[in-house]
Design a protein around this motif. Sequence first.
Motif, PDB file in Angstrom:
ATOM      1  N   THR A   7       0.831  -1.201   0.000  1.00 15.74           N
ATOM      2  CA  THR A   7       0.000   0.000   0.000  1.00 15.74           C
ATOM      3  C   THR A   7       0.868   1.253   0.000  1.00 15.74           C
ATOM      4  O   THR A   7       0.622   2.205  -0.755  1.00 15.74           O
ATOM      5  CB  THR A   7      -0.932   0.009   1.229  1.00 15.74           C
ATOM      6  OG1 THR A   7      -1.746  -1.168   1.210  1.00 15.74           O
ATOM      7  CG2 THR A   7      -1.824   1.243   1.229  1.00 15.74           C
ATOM      8  N   ILE A   8       1.899   1.257   0.846  1.00 13.33           N
ATOM      9  CA  ILE A   8       2.801   2.408   0.918  1.00 13.33           C
ATOM     10  C   ILE A   8       3.544   2.576  -0.407  1.00 13.33           C
ATOM     11  O   ILE A   8       3.698   3.690  -0.917  1.00 13.33           O
ATOM     12  CB  ILE A   8       3.797   2.230   2.077  1.00 13.33           C
ATOM     13  CG1 ILE A   8       3.057   2.258   3.414  1.00 13.33           C
ATOM     14  CG2 ILE A   8       4.883   3.312   2.042  1.00 13.33           C
ATOM     15  CD1 ILE A   8       3.933   1.977   4.618  1.00 13.33           C
ATOM     16  N   LEU A   9       3.991   1.463  -0.973  1.00 11.36           N
ATOM     17  CA  LEU A   9       4.732   1.534  -2.234  1.00 11.36           C
ATOM     18  C   LEU A   9       3.833   1.983  -3.381  1.00 11.36           C
ATOM     19  O   LEU A   9       4.270   2.719  -4.268  1.00 11.36           O
ATOM     20  CB  LEU A   9       5.353   0.176  -2.542  1.00 11.36           C
ATOM     21  CG  LEU A   9       6.446  -0.277  -1.550  1.00 11.36           C
ATOM     22  CD1 LEU A   9       6.872  -1.710  -1.844  1.00 11.36           C
ATOM     23  CD2 LEU A   9       7.635   0.659  -1.602  1.00 11.36           C
ATOM     24  N   ALA A  10       2.580   1.556  -3.362  1.00  5.18           N
ATOM     25  CA  ALA A  10       1.639   1.994  -4.397  1.00  5.18           C
ATOM     26  C   ALA A  10       1.424   3.506  -4.306  1.00  5.18           C
ATOM     27  O   ALA A  10       1.390   4.204  -5.334  1.00  5.18           O
ATOM     28  CB  ALA A  10       0.320   1.248  -4.249  1.00  5.18           C
ATOM     29  N   ASP A  11       1.294   4.018  -3.081  1.00  8.29           N
ATOM     30  CA  ASP A  11       1.125   5.470  -2.906  1.00  8.29           C
ATOM     31  C   ASP A  11       2.356   6.222  -3.408  1.00  8.29           C
ATOM     32  O   ASP A  11       2.240   7.277  -4.043  1.00  8.29           O
ATOM     33  CB  ASP A  11       0.888   5.787  -1.426  1.00  8.29           C
ATOM     34  CG  ASP A  11      -0.491   5.340  -0.946  1.00  8.29           C
ATOM     35  OD1 ASP A  11      -1.354   5.081  -1.811  1.00  8.29           O
ATOM     36  OD2 ASP A  11      -0.694   5.244   0.281  1.00  8.29           O
ATOM     37  N   LEU A  12       3.551   5.668  -3.099  1.00 11.05           N
ATOM     38  CA  LEU A  12       4.779   6.325  -3.547  1.00 11.05           C
ATOM     39  C   LEU A  12       4.863   6.337  -5.070  1.00 11.05           C
ATOM     40  O   LEU A  12       5.199   7.366  -5.677  1.00 11.05           O
ATOM     41  CB  LEU A  12       5.997   5.598  -2.958  1.00 11.05           C
ATOM     42  CG  LEU A  12       7.366   6.058  -3.476  1.00 11.05           C
ATOM     43  CD1 LEU A  12       7.599   7.532  -3.155  1.00 11.05           C
ATOM     44  CD2 LEU A  12       8.481   5.200  -2.888  1.00 11.05           C
ATOM     45  N   ALA A  13       4.559   5.202  -5.701  1.00  8.11           N
ATOM     46  CA  ALA A  13       4.618   5.130  -7.163  1.00  8.11           C
ATOM     47  C   ALA A  13       3.629   6.115  -7.783  1.00  8.11           C
ATOM     48  O   ALA A  13       3.955   6.816  -8.752  1.00  8.11           O
ATOM     49  CB  ALA A  13       4.332   3.709  -7.620  1.00  8.11           C
ATOM     50  N   ALA A  14       2.422   6.180  -7.232  1.00  6.79           N
ATOM     51  CA  ALA A  14       1.420   7.108  -7.761  1.00  6.79           C
ATOM     52  C   ALA A  14       1.875   8.551  -7.608  1.00  6.79           C
ATOM     53  O   ALA A  14       1.689   9.378  -8.512  1.00  6.79           O
ATOM     54  CB  ALA A  14       0.088   6.880  -7.049  1.00  6.79           C
ATOM     55  N   ARG A  15       2.485   8.855  -6.461  1.00  7.10           N
ATOM     56  CA  ARG A  15       2.955  10.227  -6.236  1.00  7.10           C
ATOM     57  C   ARG A  15       4.086  10.586  -7.193  1.00  7.10           C
ATOM     58  O   ARG A  15       4.113  11.698  -7.747  1.00  7.10           O
ATOM     59  CB  ARG A  15       3.415  10.378  -4.784  1.00  7.10           C
ATOM     60  CG  ARG A  15       3.797  11.800  -4.414  1.00  7.10           C
ATOM     61  CD  ARG A  15       3.994  11.982  -2.910  1.00  7.10           C
ATOM     62  NE  ARG A  15       5.127  11.232  -2.391  1.00  7.10           N
ATOM     63  CZ  ARG A  15       5.018  10.160  -1.623  1.00  7.10           C
ATOM     64  NH1 ARG A  15       3.814   9.676  -1.297  1.00  7.10           N
ATOM     65  NH2 ARG A  15       6.097   9.532  -1.182  1.00  7.10           N
ATOM     66  N   LEU A  16       5.002   9.658  -7.412  1.00  9.67           N
ATOM     67  CA  LEU A  16       6.096   9.905  -8.352  1.00  9.67           C
ATOM     68  C   LEU A  16       5.558  10.170  -9.762  1.00  9.67           C
ATOM     69  O   LEU A  16       5.988  11.099 -10.446  1.00  9.67           O
ATOM     70  CB  LEU A  16       7.053   8.710  -8.383  1.00  9.67           C
ATOM     71  CG  LEU A  16       8.094   8.612  -7.272  1.00  9.67           C
ATOM     72  CD1 LEU A  16       8.819   7.271  -7.349  1.00  9.67           C
ATOM     73  CD2 LEU A  16       9.090   9.752  -7.363  1.00  9.67           C
ATOM     74  N   ILE A  17       4.626   9.341 -10.166  1.00 11.94           N
ATOM     75  CA  ILE A  17       4.059   9.519 -11.518  1.00 11.94           C
ATOM     76  C   ILE A  17       3.380  10.873 -11.628  1.00 11.94           C
ATOM     77  O   ILE A  17       3.543  11.596 -12.632  1.00 11.94           O
ATOM     78  CB  ILE A  17       3.075   8.371 -11.828  1.00 11.94           C
ATOM     79  CG1 ILE A  17       3.849   7.041 -11.959  1.00 11.94           C
ATOM     80  CG2 ILE A  17       2.293   8.657 -13.108  1.00 11.94           C
ATOM     81  CD1 ILE A  17       2.950   5.817 -12.025  1.00 11.94           C
ATOM     82  N   ALA A  61       3.361  -2.862 -16.727  1.00  6.31           N
ATOM     83  CA  ALA A  61       2.691  -1.592 -16.472  1.00  6.31           C
ATOM     84  C   ALA A  61       2.506  -0.817 -17.772  1.00  6.31           C
ATOM     85  O   ALA A  61       1.448  -0.211 -18.013  1.00  6.31           O
ATOM     86  CB  ALA A  61       3.502  -0.767 -15.460  1.00  6.31           C
ATOM     87  N   LYS A  62       3.507  -0.827 -18.633  1.00  7.92           N
ATOM     88  CA  LYS A  62       3.385  -0.143 -19.924  1.00  7.92           C
ATOM     89  C   LYS A  62       2.333  -0.819 -20.797  1.00  7.92           C
ATOM     90  O   LYS A  62       1.542  -0.162 -21.496  1.00  7.92           O
ATOM     91  CB  LYS A  62       4.748  -0.127 -20.630  1.00  7.92           C
ATOM     92  CG  LYS A  62       5.717   0.929 -20.116  1.00  7.92           C
ATOM     93  CD  LYS A  62       6.950   0.987 -20.992  1.00  7.92           C
ATOM     94  CE  LYS A  62       7.863   2.147 -20.589  1.00  7.92           C
ATOM     95  NZ  LYS A  62       7.257   3.468 -20.890  1.00  7.92           N
ATOM     96  N   ALA A  63       2.330  -2.140 -20.748  1.00  6.76           N
ATOM     97  CA  ALA A  63       1.365  -2.876 -21.569  1.00  6.76           C
ATOM     98  C   ALA A  63      -0.067  -2.603 -21.132  1.00  6.76           C
ATOM     99  O   ALA A  63      -1.003  -2.697 -21.938  1.00  6.76           O
ATOM    100  CB  ALA A  63       1.664  -4.383 -21.492  1.00  6.76           C
ATOM    101  N   ALA A  64      -0.228  -2.242 -19.852  1.00  7.58           N
ATOM    102  CA  ALA A  64      -1.570  -1.977 -19.338  1.00  7.58           C
ATOM    103  C   ALA A  64      -2.032  -0.563 -19.654  1.00  7.58           C
ATOM    104  O   ALA A  64      -3.151  -0.190 -19.309  1.00  7.58           O
ATOM    105  CB  ALA A  64      -1.601  -2.203 -17.831  1.00  7.58           C
ATOM    106  N   GLY A  65      -1.223   0.234 -20.298  1.00  7.28           N
ATOM    107  CA  GLY A  65      -1.675   1.559 -20.709  1.00  7.28           C
ATOM    108  C   GLY A  65      -0.762   2.698 -20.314  1.00  7.28           C
ATOM    109  O   GLY A  65      -1.098   3.865 -20.507  1.00  7.28           O
ATOM    110  N   ARG A  66       0.392   2.418 -19.747  1.00  9.37           N
ATOM    111  CA  ARG A  66       1.371   3.430 -19.312  1.00  9.37           C
ATOM    112  C   ARG A  66       0.809   4.286 -18.180  1.00  9.37           C
ATOM    113  O   ARG A  66      -0.337   4.138 -17.780  1.00  9.37           O
ATOM    114  CB  ARG A  66       1.829   4.295 -20.487  1.00  9.37           C
ATOM    115  CG  ARG A  66       2.438   3.488 -21.625  1.00  9.37           C
ATOM    116  CD  ARG A  66       3.115   4.363 -22.651  1.00  9.37           C
ATOM    117  NE  ARG A  66       3.674   3.540 -23.735  1.00  9.37           N
ATOM    118  CZ  ARG A  66       4.462   4.007 -24.674  1.00  9.37           C
ATOM    119  NH1 ARG A  66       4.778   5.303 -24.689  1.00  9.37           N
ATOM    120  NH2 ARG A  66       4.927   3.208 -25.597  1.00  9.37           N
ATOM    121  N   ALA A  67       1.669   5.190 -17.689  1.00  8.13           N
ATOM    122  CA  ALA A  67       1.307   6.059 -16.557  1.00  8.13           C
ATOM    123  C   ALA A  67       0.748   5.226 -15.397  1.00  8.13           C
ATOM    124  O   ALA A  67      -0.198   5.627 -14.733  1.00  8.13           O
ATOM    125  CB  ALA A  67       0.313   7.126 -16.985  1.00  8.13           C
ATOM    126  N   GLY A  68       1.304   4.069 -15.166  1.00  5.25           N
ATOM    127  CA  GLY A  68       0.855   3.196 -14.090  1.00  5.25           C
ATOM    128  C   GLY A  68       2.007   2.423 -13.499  1.00  5.25           C
ATOM    129  O   GLY A  68       3.173   2.650 -13.840  1.00  5.25           O
TER     130      GLY A  68
END
Length: 350
Positions: free
Chosen positions: A266-276, A322-329
């Motif tokens: 959960t923490i890593l998902a939040d970090l990845a989303a914030r970075l993006i 992640a790229k195959a799923a549509g990028r920005a993810g």
Amino acid sequence: MMARAPSSLAAHGPYALPWAGLAPLLPMHLACDDQARIVSVGPTVSKMLEVPPDQLIGQPLFDLVQIKSPQLANSFEELCAITGQRLQLCLRSAPEIMLRGVMSAWGQGAVLSLSLGLNFTQGIARWALHMSDFPHTDQTVELLYLQEANTAVAAESRALTERLFTARALAEREALTDPLTGLANRRALERALPRLLSRIERPFALLHIDLDYFKAVNDQYGHAAGDLVLTQVGRILRSDIRAGDFAARLGGDEFVVMIANAIDPTILADLAARLIAHLEAPITVEGGVARISASVGIAISTDFAQDARAMLQAADEALYNAKAAGRAGFAFAAPPQLGVASPVAIASSG
């Protein structure tokens, strides 16, 4: 407290000539009359005794020095018996430093010429002596020259060592740094990742980041604009991670971030989303505004038993998903035994 000699002792009779002129010739001397009373003092001896010369005139010689070898001497007659012999003695105010000396007849009295001998380093430090404090013929002067030369050589050697150490550290830092972004480079990552994996008590996450739409920036605005975007990406990564974390540019538009003590999805998902989201912020370049995004593959160290290559490969595969799923993810890498990573995409904040 030593008694002050009558002033007449310093100006009349045996206390005048033949003692005049001894000080410049023998700065380390004590001269006495036939009663073993001081009639002349060299400036260096006065410095060592820490008493002005005029206050030493008339004082008993044996109140100031102790002659120990070749035999004890406590009278003028006993001094005469060892005239011309090599003496070992000390100042009573500094008995820990042995001196050398020789006694010579002079007029109606005698002159004791002193030397630091092998204890010159200790004596120089004790009394803060310099080359001007010794006769030019004293061997101590040569030793001082050598000591000063050695000190100078040692100082230059230390300075050279420091310069070489600084240059080596700078060269090594440059060898491990991406010159454009100031982040670590691939070589630095290859050093750091196995070391972090070996510390199993401190798990971490690895985020493999690839910029989306970066090629379009180069095509539309040129490579100078592309370099500006990469530099901004470096700033964003540095600002979004903590001091103990690690960010590197692998080359082109690929980056890696390692986050210490963070394996909660959960923490890593939040970090990845914030970075993006931060990477999607518009960047002003010459000729217009550049827009990029990013795809992220996430691998957790506890899934890869000290296998740096497997961890990097898994993060790369997750990034591809992640790229195959549509990028920005972003997508998490599955542990090796579970097979292929499943993508978890998020919508672009742009």
